[in-house]
Design a protein around this motif. Sequence first.
Motif, mmCIF file in Angstrom:
data_model
loop_
_atom_site.group_PDB
_atom_site.id
_atom_site.type_symbol
_atom_site.label_atom_id
_atom_site.label_comp_id
_atom_site.label_asym_id
_atom_site.label_seq_id
_atom_site.Cartn_x
_atom_site.Cartn_y
_atom_site.Cartn_z
ATOM 1 N N ASP A 241 0.861 -1.175 0.000
ATOM 2 C CA ASP A 241 0.000 0.000 0.000
ATOM 3 C C ASP A 241 0.899 1.227 0.000
ATOM 4 O O ASP A 241 1.888 1.279 0.727
ATOM 5 C CB ASP A 241 -0.868 -0.035 1.270
ATOM 6 C CG ASP A 241 -1.681 1.232 1.449
ATOM 7 O OD1 ASP A 241 -1.968 1.894 0.433
ATOM 8 O OD2 ASP A 241 -2.023 1.580 2.601
ATOM 9 N N HIS B 119 -10.855 3.890 -6.628
ATOM 10 C CA HIS B 119 -10.493 2.481 -6.631
ATOM 11 C C HIS B 119 -11.739 1.676 -6.983
ATOM 12 O O HIS B 119 -12.763 1.811 -6.322
ATOM 13 C CB HIS B 119 -9.998 2.140 -5.213
ATOM 14 C CG HIS B 119 -9.572 0.727 -5.044
ATOM 15 N ND1 HIS B 119 -10.447 -0.266 -4.687
ATOM 16 C CD2 HIS B 119 -8.359 0.129 -5.187
ATOM 17 C CE1 HIS B 119 -9.794 -1.417 -4.619
ATOM 18 N NE2 HIS B 119 -8.528 -1.196 -4.916
ATOM 19 N N TYR C 32 0.798 10.027 -6.466
ATOM 20 C CA TYR C 32 -0.190 9.558 -5.478
ATOM 21 C C TYR C 32 -0.672 10.767 -4.676
ATOM 22 O O TYR C 32 -0.017 11.798 -4.670
ATOM 23 C CB TYR C 32 0.457 8.528 -4.541
ATOM 24 C CG TYR C 32 0.447 7.119 -5.107
ATOM 25 C CD1 TYR C 32 -0.756 6.429 -5.241
ATOM 26 C CD2 TYR C 32 1.612 6.483 -5.502
ATOM 27 C CE1 TYR C 32 -0.792 5.141 -5.760
ATOM 28 C CE2 TYR C 32 1.595 5.195 -6.034
ATOM 29 C CZ TYR C 32 0.385 4.531 -6.153
ATOM 30 O OH TYR C 32 0.345 3.266 -6.670
ATOM 31 N N ARG D 145 0.486 3.964 1.304
ATOM 32 C CA ARG D 145 0.497 4.710 2.573
ATOM 33 C C ARG D 145 1.194 3.933 3.684
ATOM 34 O O ARG D 145 1.115 4.325 4.841
ATOM 35 C CB ARG D 145 -0.943 4.997 3.023
ATOM 36 C CG ARG D 145 -1.660 6.045 2.202
ATOM 37 C CD ARG D 145 -2.902 6.550 2.938
ATOM 38 N NE ARG D 145 -3.547 7.630 2.218
ATOM 39 C CZ ARG D 145 -4.490 7.449 1.302
ATOM 40 N NH1 ARG D 145 -4.886 6.242 1.012
ATOM 41 N NH2 ARG D 145 -5.032 8.472 0.673
ATOM 42 N N VAL D 146 1.865 2.824 3.362
ATOM 43 C CA VAL D 146 2.366 1.945 4.423
ATOM 44 C C VAL D 146 3.292 2.670 5.409
ATOM 45 O O VAL D 146 3.176 2.505 6.626
ATOM 46 C CB VAL D 146 3.032 0.675 3.845
ATOM 47 C CG1 VAL D 146 4.169 1.011 2.929
ATOM 48 C CG2 VAL D 146 3.514 -0.243 4.964
#
Length: 813
Positions: A650, A721, A713, A652-653
């Motif tokens: 992801d 999504h 992003y 945003r990890v």
Amino acid sequence: MFAEVIIPAALPKNYTWSVPSHLLETVKVGCRVEVNLGKSKKYAGVIKRLHEEKPEFFETKDIINVLDAEPVVFEQQLKLWEWIASYYMCSEGEVMAAALPAHFKLSSETILVYNEEYGDDFSALDHDEYIVGEALLLKKELNLNEVQQLLDSSHVYPVINRLINKKVCFVWEALKQTYAPKKETYVLLNPAYDNEDKLSDLLNNWTKAPKQMELLLSYLHLLKTEGEVVKSSLLKKSGASDAQLKGLVEKNILRTEKKNIDRIQYLPKNVTIDFELSEVQHKAFEQVKEQLQSKAVCLLHGVTSSGKTNIYIKLIEEYIKQGKQVLYMLPEIALTSQVIRRLQKHFGGYIGIYHSKFSQNERVEIWNKVKNGELRVILGARSSVFLPYQNLGLVICDEEHDTSFKQQEPAPRYNGRDAAIYFASLFGAKTLLGSGTPSLESYYNAATGKYGLVELLQRYGDLKLPPIEMIDTRKIIQKDKSKVMLSPQLVEAVNEVLARSKQAILFQNRRGYAPYQVCNVCGWIPQCKYCDVSLTFHKLTNKLVCHYCGTTYPPVHTCAACGSDKFAQRNFGTEKIEEQLQETFPDAKVARMDMDTVRGKNAHDVLIQQFEQKRIDILVGTQMVVKGLDFDNVDLVGILDADGLLHFADFRVNERAFQLMEQVSGRAGRKEETGKVLVQTSQPQHPLLQIVQQHDYKMMFAEELKKRKEFAYPPFSRIIHLTFKHKIKEVVERAAHYYTDALKNRYGQYIVGPAEPVIGRIRNQFLMELLLKLPRDGKTISQCKKDLLDEIAILHQSNSFRSVTVVADVDAV
């Protein structure tokens, strides 16, 4: 006249009904009306608009009935519903279904009415028909639930059908209001005995029934101390029976009366602020007020334990004095119980709570109290944005970075924080976002001047942020080569904390006992029948559970592939840690806080209070223990598996892992002492862990922003999504490719995918995903949303793809 009505169903567009002449006086925008859709479906819908434009393509039906004298929702709410529906690509009906308490969303309840002409000769009926016929003869009408109870089965339609065909009964579809006010029986003294002399005369000349005499004396005592006497508490306190009370009523000494009461008890309304802000807090408070004069939204970036809540309390006080309403949003229900106690101390009965653990009747009561302006401050989770505020002045969104503000299933998949910002703008109200670790998007908006920014970078009382130590788990050799759960360093630190009678919090983001078990011989792993995931073992219930669809299975003792009975349990969940802690520290009181232990309405509150009162020494939990809770006595926080936070597919990890670890470490050393944080990891050199050790939010922000810009992003793009679902894998793959090809000529440069997700099947539905990274330009985005919905409609025209479900998630997290 015609009415555009929103009904609680997923219709792509609102339907129009005509207003019959006898209802012209009573219809108002925001009122509920009873309408007919299709052959016999009835709904309670909300009028969105009244107009004179006759629909071109269909004949309108009449509205059957108006259900409210006054609107249940205000114009601002209807605007919010419309915005959520258009922004998050769903229907207004779905928003209505999420927004209104169930008692306002009436739907058809089938009622069977006895046909008097049939008579009472039931000889031609079979066993089941006879039971229902007999009950109908006695009661004259039955609803579906009653028939199901009579036959002890949920499949009652065939029986009902036969009864209708034999003309024993007919169906009456009725809309019924399900909200009933709660009533309580009060006991009152007969006015004749208000006179002191008459009362003492009665008591002095009492001869028979000593029990009734005792009851009367108890009543008079309660009347003196409490003012009003409720029947249930009178009988409980006096130990008397119903019959004795009835005796006094029959003698005309007492009388009983039923009154409507609140389901939720409120404190008296008063504002008492009994603290002063520190110099640093006061400066931040003044800056926030200054920023909110020129900007609609302000971000308060205050490190953990800097006293943000005190600033909120001072702000709320100012708005209450202006006669305005305040919405205070929190991401987790667990947080509301701790904050409510602080706020009730200051604002008494002005404040109410609203979240999903309340019963439907309680929700209706809070709804009405907000609507008539009785409650000035509402503390709630994301759904509290839907309440009918009259004059909202301020929205506070605390822990604004939290992903729990985003609704996942079902639609509307809205973000509570963003919806609240829009909602506040409809009232001209101000929004304050607060966080120790703001989301990148919010901080970017503040850095570029779209939001105001106030920073509060020192802890209250100038305490230092706790030092963070990394424990390298590669250096610890386990006999069975399993993952390290409690390292020697951590055990030693816990012992040292317990010796000083302080408390510890241990964090592991997995519930259950063992996240998966594996056969030692061939490597087989038990999996869910309906999803492509391994099963988690829960020791307390002795079951294997799928955390995606909730299916439970009995424990597996032999391998389905090779028949071996040698299994190893890999990794560890909160349940296993709790067990290990009880073995390692037999004298300590250990408790666990996760989805499995806090099921009821007040369960989390009870746990938190026990921890505050030091009746628990070690608390182990999932991310529930992390978020904004304030414990004075915690001196040690352990993150048991940092690797599990760093390995998600992801974008945003890193942001997520930083927020979680920084928030967890913020629970330590909140009073007097600094406290410390231990992090167990197999990669202590990981760049993110280095940033966490320095508590350096700005460095994380700068690093992440560079990568986000490079790969387009958020905050440099808006993401939509799409998930395609179908029970046949080939069909869902073809549908996803067919859909993507249709979009390629217009949006080719923004499309990523389609591809199969990490977990390719959930609840027996195979999945494919498609991601669109759109430029931050309102016109392109709204046109794209329209095109996406049109393409879904075209996809469903094709026979082979008619049953493919397409779920759109805007600003997915």
